[in-house]
Design an enzyme around this catalytic site. Structure first.
Site, mmCIF file in Angstrom:
data_model
loop_
_atom_site.group_PDB
_atom_site.id
_atom_site.type_symbol
_atom_site.label_atom_id
_atom_site.label_comp_id
_atom_site.label_asym_id
_atom_site.label_seq_id
_atom_site.Cartn_x
_atom_site.Cartn_y
_atom_site.Cartn_z
ATOM 1 N N ASN A 47 -2.797 -0.572 7.066
ATOM 2 C CA ASN A 47 -2.210 -1.836 7.515
ATOM 3 C C ASN A 47 -1.127 -2.364 6.571
ATOM 4 O O ASN A 47 -0.766 -3.526 6.635
ATOM 5 C CB ASN A 47 -3.306 -2.879 7.749
ATOM 6 C CG ASN A 47 -4.103 -3.186 6.498
ATOM 7 O OD1 ASN A 47 -3.801 -2.706 5.415
ATOM 8 N ND2 ASN A 47 -5.130 -3.998 6.659
ATOM 9 N N LYS A 84 0.822 -1.208 0.000
ATOM 10 C CA LYS A 84 0.000 0.000 0.000
ATOM 11 C C LYS A 84 0.863 1.268 0.000
ATOM 12 O O LYS A 84 2.054 1.221 0.301
ATOM 13 C CB LYS A 84 -0.953 -0.045 1.195
ATOM 14 C CG LYS A 84 -1.964 -1.197 1.063
ATOM 15 C CD LYS A 84 -2.959 -1.212 2.198
ATOM 16 C CE LYS A 84 -3.962 -2.338 2.026
ATOM 17 N NZ LYS A 84 -4.958 -2.355 3.109
ATOM 18 N N HIS A 99 -2.139 -5.738 1.365
ATOM 19 C CA HIS A 99 -3.438 -6.350 1.070
ATOM 20 C C HIS A 99 -3.212 -7.790 0.661
ATOM 21 O O HIS A 99 -2.222 -8.120 0.011
ATOM 22 C CB HIS A 99 -4.136 -5.601 -0.065
ATOM 23 C CG HIS A 99 -5.321 -6.326 -0.627
ATOM 24 N ND1 HIS A 99 -6.571 -6.243 -0.055
ATOM 25 C CD2 HIS A 99 -5.439 -7.170 -1.681
ATOM 26 C CE1 HIS A 99 -7.411 -7.001 -0.745
ATOM 27 N NE2 HIS A 99 -6.741 -7.560 -1.743
ATOM 28 N N ARG A 102 1.910 -7.118 8.814
ATOM 29 C CA ARG A 102 1.112 -5.961 9.233
ATOM 30 C C ARG A 102 1.536 -5.439 10.599
ATOM 31 O O ARG A 102 1.448 -4.245 10.859
ATOM 32 C CB ARG A 102 -0.373 -6.322 9.220
ATOM 33 C CG ARG A 102 -0.919 -6.413 7.799
ATOM 34 C CD ARG A 102 -2.369 -6.781 7.787
ATOM 35 N NE ARG A 102 -2.933 -6.722 6.450
ATOM 36 C CZ ARG A 102 -3.920 -7.494 6.045
ATOM 37 N NH1 ARG A 102 -4.467 -8.374 6.873
ATOM 38 N NH2 ARG A 102 -4.394 -7.379 4.818
ATOM 39 N N PHE A 122 -15.802 2.846 7.025
ATOM 40 C CA PHE A 122 -14.430 3.201 6.644
ATOM 41 C C PHE A 122 -14.219 3.301 5.140
ATOM 42 O O PHE A 122 -13.135 3.671 4.687
ATOM 43 C CB PHE A 122 -13.446 2.180 7.228
ATOM 44 C CG PHE A 122 -13.689 0.768 6.764
ATOM 45 C CD1 PHE A 122 -13.187 0.309 5.562
ATOM 46 C CD2 PHE A 122 -14.430 -0.110 7.550
ATOM 47 C CE1 PHE A 122 -13.401 -0.987 5.134
ATOM 48 C CE2 PHE A 122 -14.660 -1.408 7.139
ATOM 49 C CZ PHE A 122 -14.150 -1.849 5.923
#
Length: 185
Positions: A124, A20, A127, A114, A66
């Site tokens: 986090n 990410k 993915h 994570r 979220f």
């Protein structure tokens, strides 16, 4: 009396991994951990998703509290998408990732990715696909040019091995036996 043993089966799965935006700078370090964990990186690309693309990718999360923050976060910078392969890839990748909430991961799975790279529940770091079917869908989303053929199993796998692999191995090993080189490698 001879006992009948089932033939061993080899299942190779593929899963999607995303590094990410907030940890893209740790790409090499994370890739090294992935490779040392027995995964093969089949494909890889760096890209930046628009908020609309993020909404489409995370469509199953639509309506959750979220969701707006998730799409804003995932479109905030470049990310790295990878297709990983190995035996039971989906479950091993989920195990390596740890819980989705990085704070909880630090308490319960301190050696998970994570726990090491994540910040909180939203950020986090990585993915992972939840199932084989979601992995196929997500891989097609991130790598639209890829043709995902089903991996043969059962009789189809045996037929493939008999038709393509065994003749090649037989010819190669026969030639090797005839030559008997000092260093066969």
């Amino acid at each position: 009396m001879q006992m009948l043993m089932p033939e061993p089966q080899i299942f190779v799965e593929r899963t999607l991994a995303l590094i990410k935006p907030d940890v893209v700078d740790k790409e090499e370090e994370i890739e090294d951990l992935i490779l040392r964990s027995g995964f093969l990186i089949i494909q890889k690309r760096k890209l930046q998703l628009s908020p609309e693309q993020c909404s489409n990718f995370y469509a199953d999360q639509y309506g959750k509290v979220f969701f707006p923050n998730l799409t804003a976060y995932m479109s905030s910078g470049p990310l790295v998408a990878m297709v990983l392969a190995r035996y039971c890839a989906v479950s091993y990748w989920k195990e390596l990732l740890g819980p989705s909430n990085s704070i909880r991961a630090r308490r319960t799975h301190p050696h998970s990715l994570r726990a090491i790279y994540g910040t909180d529940e939203l950020r986090n770091a990585l993915h992972g696909s939840l199932s084989i079917s979601s992995a196929e869908r997500e891989i097609r989303f991130m790598f639209p040019e890829v043709i995902l053929e089903p991996i043969p199993a059962g009789q189809r796998a045996r037929d493939y091995l008999n038709l393509y692999v065994k003749p090649t191995l037989l010819a190669g090993l026969t030639a090797l036996c005839k030559e008997k080189p000092a260093d066969p490698m």
